[in-house]
Every structure is written in structure tokens, then in C-alpha cells.
Design a protein around this motif. Sequence first.
Motif, PDB file in Angstrom:
ATOM      1  N   ASP A 245     -19.112  73.518  51.999  1.00 59.05           N
ATOM      2  CA  ASP A 245     -19.819  72.258  52.165  1.00 59.05           C
ATOM      3  C   ASP A 245     -21.322  72.537  52.144  1.00 59.05           C
ATOM      4  OD1 ASP A 245     -21.237  70.163  53.798  1.00 59.05           O
ATOM      5  OD2 ASP A 245     -19.211  69.298  53.798  1.00 59.05           O
ATOM      6  N   GLU A 246     -22.006  71.968  51.166  1.00 63.43           N
ATOM      7  CA  GLU A 246     -23.437  72.230  50.992  1.00 63.43           C
ATOM      8  C   GLU A 246     -24.240  71.822  52.227  1.00 63.43           C
ATOM      9  OE1 GLU A 246     -27.061  71.431  47.806  1.00 63.43           O
ATOM     10  OE2 GLU A 246     -25.232  70.241  47.651  1.00 63.43           O
ATOM     11  N   LYS A 247     -23.947  70.678  52.807  1.00 63.58           N
ATOM     12  CA  LYS A 247     -24.701  70.199  53.976  1.00 63.58           C
ATOM     13  C   LYS A 247     -24.513  71.127  55.172  1.00 63.58           C
ATOM     14  CE  LYS A 247     -24.756  65.359  52.665  1.00 63.58           C
ATOM     15  NZ  LYS A 247     -24.272  64.006  52.934  1.00 63.58           N
ATOM     16  N   LYS A 248     -23.303  71.606  55.376  1.00 62.51           N
ATOM     17  CA  LYS A 248     -23.040  72.502  56.508  1.00 62.51           C
ATOM     18  C   LYS A 248     -23.782  73.827  56.341  1.00 62.51           C
ATOM     19  CE  LYS A 248     -18.414  70.740  57.579  1.00 62.51           C
ATOM     20  NZ  LYS A 248     -16.976  71.091  57.567  1.00 62.51           N
ATOM     21  N   ILE A 249     -23.777  74.361  55.128  1.00 60.04           N
ATOM     22  CA  ILE A 249     -24.466  75.632  54.876  1.00 60.04           C
ATOM     23  C   ILE A 249     -25.971  75.453  55.031  1.00 60.04           C
ATOM     24  CG2 ILE A 249     -24.994  77.404  53.158  1.00 60.04           C
ATOM     25  CD1 ILE A 249     -22.127  77.028  52.102  1.00 60.04           C
ATOM     26  N   LEU A 250     -26.505  74.367  54.486  1.00 54.80           N
ATOM     27  CA  LEU A 250     -27.936  74.104  54.587  1.00 54.80           C
ATOM     28  C   LEU A 250     -28.357  73.957  56.048  1.00 54.80           C
ATOM     29  CD1 LEU A 250     -30.539  73.691  53.007  1.00 54.80           C
ATOM     30  CD2 LEU A 250     -29.968  71.258  52.853  1.00 54.80           C
ATOM     31  N   GLU A 251     -27.571  73.265  56.824  1.00 51.71           N
ATOM     32  CA  GLU A 251     -27.862  73.093  58.246  1.00 51.71           C
ATOM     33  C   GLU A 251     -27.858  74.444  58.970  1.00 51.71           C
ATOM     34  OE1 GLU A 251     -25.888  70.995  62.174  1.00 51.71           O
ATOM     35  OE2 GLU A 251     -25.421  70.178  60.203  1.00 51.71           O
ATOM     36  N   MET A 252     -26.879  75.287  58.670  1.00 50.52           N
ATOM     37  CA  MET A 252     -26.812  76.609  59.284  1.00 50.52           C
ATOM     38  C   MET A 252     -28.039  77.441  58.904  1.00 50.52           C
ATOM     39  SD  MET A 252     -25.865  80.158  58.956  1.00 50.52           S
ATOM     40  CE  MET A 252     -25.530  80.121  57.231  1.00 50.52           C
ATOM     41  N   ILE A 253     -28.431  77.411  57.646  1.00 51.61           N
ATOM     42  CA  ILE A 253     -29.604  78.167  57.196  1.00 51.61           C
ATOM     43  C   ILE A 253     -30.848  77.703  57.950  1.00 51.61           C
ATOM     44  CG2 ILE A 253     -31.194  78.457  55.239  1.00 51.61           C
ATOM     45  CD1 ILE A 253     -28.684  78.504  53.421  1.00 51.61           C
ATOM     46  N   ARG A 254     -31.013  76.394  58.059  1.00 51.46           N
ATOM     47  CA  ARG A 254     -32.205  75.857  58.729  1.00 51.46           C
ATOM     48  C   ARG A 254     -32.184  76.116  60.235  1.00 51.46           C
ATOM     49  NH1 ARG A 254     -32.694  70.332  55.137  1.00 51.46           N
ATOM     50  NH2 ARG A 254     -33.740  71.330  53.365  1.00 51.46           N
ATOM     51  N   GLN A 255     -31.018  76.055  60.848  1.00 51.01           N
ATOM     52  CA  GLN A 255     -30.928  76.273  62.296  1.00 51.01           C
ATOM     53  C   GLN A 255     -31.186  77.722  62.695  1.00 51.01           C
ATOM     54  OE1 GLN A 255     -27.074  74.773  63.381  1.00 51.01           O
ATOM     55  NE2 GLN A 255     -27.809  72.681  63.581  1.00 51.01           N
ATOM     56  N   TRP A 256     -30.966  78.655  61.772  1.00 52.06           N
ATOM     57  CA  TRP A 256     -31.106  80.063  62.123  1.00 52.06           C
ATOM     58  C   TRP A 256     -32.218  80.777  61.371  1.00 52.06           C
ATOM     59  CZ3 TRP A 256     -29.170  81.581  66.463  1.00 52.06           C
ATOM     60  CH2 TRP A 256     -28.132  80.813  67.015  1.00 52.06           C
ATOM     61  N   GLY A 257     -33.015  80.032  60.607  1.00 53.74           N
ATOM     62  CA  GLY A 257     -34.176  80.610  59.944  1.00 53.74           C
ATOM     63  C   GLY A 257     -35.288  80.846  60.949  1.00 53.74           C
ATOM     64  N   PRO A 258     -36.282  81.633  60.597  1.00 55.62           N
ATOM     65  CA  PRO A 258     -37.377  81.953  61.524  1.00 55.62           C
ATOM     66  C   PRO A 258     -38.115  80.723  62.054  1.00 55.62           C
ATOM     67  CG  PRO A 258     -37.455  83.389  59.619  1.00 55.62           C
ATOM     68  CD  PRO A 258     -36.404  82.356  59.340  1.00 55.62           C
ATOM     69  N   ALA A 259     -38.278  79.705  61.245  1.00 58.08           N
ATOM     70  CA  ALA A 259     -39.025  78.518  61.682  1.00 58.08           C
ATOM     71  C   ALA A 259     -38.358  77.846  62.874  1.00 58.08           C
ATOM     72  CB  ALA A 259     -39.176  77.530  60.527  1.00 58.08           C
ATOM     73  N   ALA A 260     -37.049  77.927  62.980  1.00 58.31           N
ATOM     74  CA  ALA A 260     -36.329  77.291  64.088  1.00 58.31           C
ATOM     75  C   ALA A 260     -36.639  77.969  65.427  1.00 58.31           C
ATOM     76  CB  ALA A 260     -34.836  77.324  63.821  1.00 58.31           C
ATOM     77  N   PHE A 261     -37.239  79.149  65.377  1.00 60.49           N
ATOM     78  CA  PHE A 261     -37.541  79.903  66.593  1.00 60.49           C
ATOM     79  C   PHE A 261     -39.018  79.806  66.982  1.00 60.49           C
ATOM     80  CE2 PHE A 261     -33.568  81.496  65.160  1.00 60.49           C
ATOM     81  CZ  PHE A 261     -32.885  81.883  66.297  1.00 60.49           C
ATOM     82  N   ASP A 262     -39.746  78.903  66.350  1.00 57.16           N
ATOM     83  CA  ASP A 262     -41.162  78.737  66.648  1.00 57.16           C
ATOM     84  C   ASP A 262     -41.287  78.017  67.994  1.00 57.16           C
ATOM     85  OD1 ASP A 262     -43.849  78.089  66.809  1.00 57.16           O
ATOM     86  OD2 ASP A 262     -43.981  77.373  64.736  1.00 57.16           O
ATOM     87  N   PRO A 263     -41.882  78.659  68.999  1.00 60.74           N
ATOM     88  CA  PRO A 263     -41.998  78.056  70.331  1.00 60.74           C
ATOM     89  C   PRO A 263     -42.747  76.730  70.335  1.00 60.74           C
ATOM     90  CG  PRO A 263     -42.791  80.333  70.342  1.00 60.74           C
ATOM     91  CD  PRO A 263     -42.472  79.990  68.932  1.00 60.74           C
ATOM     92  N   VAL A 264     -43.630  76.511  69.373  1.00 63.35           N
ATOM     93  CA  VAL A 264     -44.395  75.267  69.284  1.00 63.35           C
ATOM     94  C   VAL A 264     -43.457  74.061  69.182  1.00 63.35           C
ATOM     95  CG1 VAL A 264     -46.056  73.977  67.862  1.00 63.35           C
ATOM     96  CG2 VAL A 264     -46.406  76.406  68.328  1.00 63.35           C
ATOM     97  N   LEU A 265     -42.316  74.252  68.520  1.00 68.16           N
ATOM     98  CA  LEU A 265     -41.351  73.158  68.364  1.00 68.16           C
ATOM     99  C   LEU A 265     -40.778  72.694  69.689  1.00 68.16           C
ATOM    100  CD1 LEU A 265     -39.324  74.457  65.284  1.00 68.16           C
ATOM    101  CD2 LEU A 265     -41.097  72.684  65.296  1.00 68.16           C
ATOM    102  N   TYR A 266     -40.840  73.545  70.671  1.00 65.40           N
ATOM    103  CA  TYR A 266     -40.163  73.262  71.941  1.00 65.40           C
ATOM    104  C   TYR A 266     -41.138  73.156  73.105  1.00 65.40           C
ATOM    105  CZ  TYR A 266     -36.622  74.861  68.743  1.00 65.40           C
ATOM    106  OH  TYR A 266     -35.838  75.016  67.631  1.00 65.40           O
ATOM    107  N   ALA A 267     -42.402  72.927  72.820  1.00 69.62           N
ATOM    108  CA  ALA A 267     -43.442  72.874  73.851  1.00 69.62           C
ATOM    109  C   ALA A 267     -43.309  71.636  74.738  1.00 69.62           C
ATOM    110  CB  ALA A 267     -44.823  72.937  73.233  1.00 69.62           C
ATOM    111  N   ASN A 268     -42.805  70.551  74.210  1.00 68.84           N
ATOM    112  CA  ASN A 268     -42.710  69.306  75.010  1.00 68.84           C
ATOM    113  C   ASN A 268     -41.293  69.002  75.361  1.00 68.84           C
ATOM    114  OD1 ASN A 268     -45.429  68.803  75.097  1.00 68.84           O
ATOM    115  ND2 ASN A 268     -45.416  67.832  73.086  1.00 68.84           N
TER     116      ASN A 268
END
Length: 164
Positions: A141-164
Amino acid sequence: MKRLLLMMAAMIAMGTAQAQHKSLDSIYNPAADARADLKAALQKASIEKKHVLLQIGGNWCIWCRRLYKFVEDHPKLTEEQNKNFVVYHLNYSKENKNLDILKELGYPQRFGFPVLVILDAKGNRLHTQNTGLLESADSYDEKKILEMIRQWGPAAFDPVLYAN
């Protein structure tokens, strides 16, 4: 030293580009020095500020081949994968099971094959993905794979995203 690392990364990138167009019968290399290849992938990931995506399986595995082809056939997946990860196909076959590495990764083979393991650029295991959860009927499933890639890519670990 930095120049040497950049040259190594370029050589690895050339190998990775060539690997992107492998025959479905030779995605995995049983004769590879997986420990050395993994070290090179981690070095490349560090330089490029990416994570490492290990696709563990073998040329004998129809679902391993399907996953490889599915990503290849979906440009959005290929683009996102290459933007976020250095990809390495870790062999598991009767010729070479790489059991020492799999032990260090927490026995991901318990999920069957293929199985995906995501490492940060320091080699820390971030996630193990049962690819059965990414399937749809007799494919993926393309959507499931894309979601997994985005959830575990380096950008998802940027602390700025979780500051608030």
C-alpha cells in the motif's frame, strides 16, 4: 579527512544508484561483507544527515522482491525514501544469514521477511517494521509505506516540531 569521507560517500552513492536498478534476482548479496557495508551506510547517512533503512530479506523471498519493485515503481516513494534514508539490503539466506547483525538489531526476523529496520546515523535502532502491516492484497500500500517513511525519517525527530 573530510575529503576522504566525501569521496567515500560519493563511491557509496554510486553503488547505491546502481543498486536502485538491480535485477530482482540480485537485490541481496549473500557474499557481501554486511558489517562493512553497514558501517559505510552509517557513514554516508551521517554525512547526508539521513537515517539508514535496512531491508532485510533474500533473493529467495517473493515479498522482498515485491517490496523492492513496488518502491521502484512508485516515484513518490523512491523520492521520499532517498531523501530520508540510505538504503541497504541486508541478506538473509541459507548462504549467509547474518545472524550476528540480526541479534544486535533485536532479532527482527521474528516478523518474517522482508522486515525493515531503521537506524539513526549513529547506528541506534529506532524502529523495526513488520512489512505485513504495509501490505494490501497481494502487493503493498503506497500510502502506508509513505507514512512509515515520513514517520521515521530524520525530520520527524526534529525537537522544534514538539516544542509546544
